[in-house]
Design a protein around this motif. Structure first.
Motif, mmCIF file in Angstrom:
data_model
loop_
_atom_site.group_PDB
_atom_site.id
_atom_site.type_symbol
_atom_site.label_atom_id
_atom_site.label_comp_id
_atom_site.label_asym_id
_atom_site.label_seq_id
_atom_site.Cartn_x
_atom_site.Cartn_y
_atom_site.Cartn_z
ATOM 1 N N TYR A 34 51.125 46.226 40.439
ATOM 2 C CA TYR A 34 52.468 45.777 40.839
ATOM 3 C C TYR A 34 53.434 46.511 39.919
ATOM 4 O O TYR A 34 53.473 46.262 38.717
ATOM 5 C CB TYR A 34 52.611 44.263 40.694
ATOM 6 N N LYS A 76 45.200 42.045 39.677
ATOM 7 C CA LYS A 76 46.383 42.858 39.988
ATOM 8 C C LYS A 76 47.170 42.980 38.679
ATOM 9 O O LYS A 76 47.555 41.982 38.094
ATOM 10 C CB LYS A 76 47.250 42.205 41.071
ATOM 11 N N SER A 87 43.934 51.723 37.782
ATOM 12 C CA SER A 87 44.058 51.268 39.161
ATOM 13 C C SER A 87 43.158 52.074 40.103
ATOM 14 O O SER A 87 42.442 51.512 40.935
ATOM 15 C CB SER A 87 45.517 51.388 39.616
#
Length: 470
Positions: A208, A181, A200
């Motif tokens: 995030y 992440k 992503s």
């Protein structure tokens, strides 16, 4: 190639795409929101390119992906620039419409360009228009302004192929884990931020997203929200290490990628002492983010190095005549599929190598060390500042005959701009000069100190010698 967001929504529909403090969206939701936004945006039919002016948000991400469905290149505007700088960039990039958040709407309305807020677009009729379902890799996806050696900002064109190649090369170097992440606190209008948003979707990895850098929020996200990667510049890295104090990041945290200029050795030593994995990276807007990155296993052994060129990238160091030997400083040249095809409305260089203007060297093992980002370039908190741009503004002011700008070291920002001025008006004060600059330049470009001189150092051809300013 199938549209990346369509493919990712089909492969990982329920996987979180973007997570923020108060809400999140899955890849399927991101696809649906982006397609709907594209169909609503179709009502406006802008005469020219579309610019985005916003702090980090899901709305900004949706607007970007929405534009890709209409095959419209997105011109990213830096929120920290002045109104006159926005206008100049819109003119240079043939912008016909600015999409903005409510925060910047009032300021943007004064520009000589059509402006609509994200909120207004989302209230428009959803037109049943065909959307792009296959990406033409050679088409321009995005444009970002970066200054050339003259100081005049130019729009770097980034194709889908550039972004794809950058994302693939990065994963081959850093690896890609199921639990990854990536925290984004860099602005999405910078390549360092946008490249993660694109990674992503290509990787199927959650991001995030923070609106802006905040040391406490980043710290908490790493400690409690399973963040494994983060991209930082020297000043943000320093603040995070200070916030960390005597604590340690969880074992699941893989590394901080440190870019934005050569890292101060004391900062790297501090990170090493705190057992915080920091890996240096080298890249620029013209290379769609990183083109060389140190990997985790060499991070401590090669402290200060930006690593080796990524798998599909090639770098070489040259002097005025030939390729340099190991440990010999020269200019860094780059080529590879992530390198931009050129600047918008500027003649493309015939040479296949990108001359970066940066100085560096390879050691005996082929690890890159960047010595200087560019001879005149000032890097303040990760922002590039060109002296010529500030000098141009200063010389427009009545009472100033000559102006020279150079960098001064600063503990907080790394470097700050300082101006040296020859004046013919005895009443001219430093406060008046700073106020004049504040109306015409982004705050981070305003000289932090003004020094008055009888003359400035120049060479035989009357060219200003900035390195002699003191």
């Amino acid at each position: 190639m199938e549209h990346w967001l369509n493919k990712r929504a089909a492969l990982s529909p329920n996987q979180i795409a973007i997570e923020m403090e108060d809400h999140s969206v899955t890849f399927l939701q991101l696809q649906q929101k982006s397609q709907q936004f594209a169909r609503q945006l179709d009502n406006l039919k802008p005469n020219g390119h579309i610019a985005i002016l916003s702090d980090n948000s899901i709305d900004m991400a949706v607007a970007f992906w929405g534009c890709t469905y209409l095959q419209t290149p997105v011109v990213f505007l830096n929120t920290r620039l002045s109104r006159s700088e926005w206008q100049q960039q819109c003119n240079d990039a043939d912008v016909g419409l600015i999409l903005t958040s409510s925060h910047y709407l009032e300021k943007a309305k004064h520009l000589n360009v059509s402006v609509e807020s994200f909120l207004k677009v989302k209230k428009l009729t959803v037109n049943e228009v065909p959307l792009l379902d296959e990406i033409d890799a050679e088409k321009v996806c995005s444009m970002m302004f970066t200054s050339g050696t003259t100081g005049r900002a130019k729009a770097v064109q980034q194709t889908f192929h550039n972004h794809w190649s950058s994302a693939v090369a990065s994963s081959l170097n850093l690896g890609l884990l199921p639990e990854d992440k990536w925290l984004v606190c860099l602005p999405l209008f910078h390549i360092g931020g946008l490249s993660i948003l694109i990674k992503s979707v290509i990787y199927g990895m959650p991001v995030y997203l923070l609106e802006k850098f905040d040391a406490d929020k980043v710290h908490q996200a790493i400690m409690k929200s399973a963040v494994t990667l983060i991209s930082v510049v020297a000043v943000t890295c320093s603040r995070l290490l200070e916030r960390l104090g005597s604590e340690r990041y969880p074992d699941s945290f893989r590394c901080m990628l440190l870019g934005g200029g050569p890292a101060p050795k004391p900062l790297l030593e501090q990170a090493k002492a705190k057992q915080t994995p920091v890996v240096q990276t080298y890249g620029m807007t013209e290379t769609c983010s990183q083109i060389a990155t140190l990997n985790e296993k060499d991070a401590l052994r090669k402290l200060g190095s930006a690593g080796k060129p990524l798998f599909t990238a090639t770098l070489k160091i040259v002097d005025e005549k030939e390729e340099c030997n190991p440990n010999q400083i020269g200019e860094i040249l780059a080529k590879g599929p992530m390198v931009s095809p050129g600047y918008y409305q500027h003649k493309k260089q015939s040479n296949e190598w990108l001359r970066t203007g940066d100085l560096g060297y390879f050691d005996e093992e082929g690890f890159l060390y960047v010595v200087d980002r560019r001879s005149d370039l000032i890097i303040s908190g990760g922002e590039n500042i060109y002296p010529a741009e500030i000098e141009e503004v200063l010389l427009m002011m009545d009472g100033i005959v000559e102006a020279g700008v150079t960098a001064e070291e600063d503990k907080q920002w790394g470097q700050v701009p300082v101006a040296y001025i020859v004046k013919n008006d005895k009443q001219l004060t430093t406060d008046r000069i700073k106020d004049y600059c504040k109306d015409r330049l982004a705050n981070f470009k305003v000289p932090k100190q003004i020094h008055f001189r009888d003359q400035l150092p120049r060479n035989a051809t009357n060219k200003l010698q900035r390195h002699k300013l003191k």
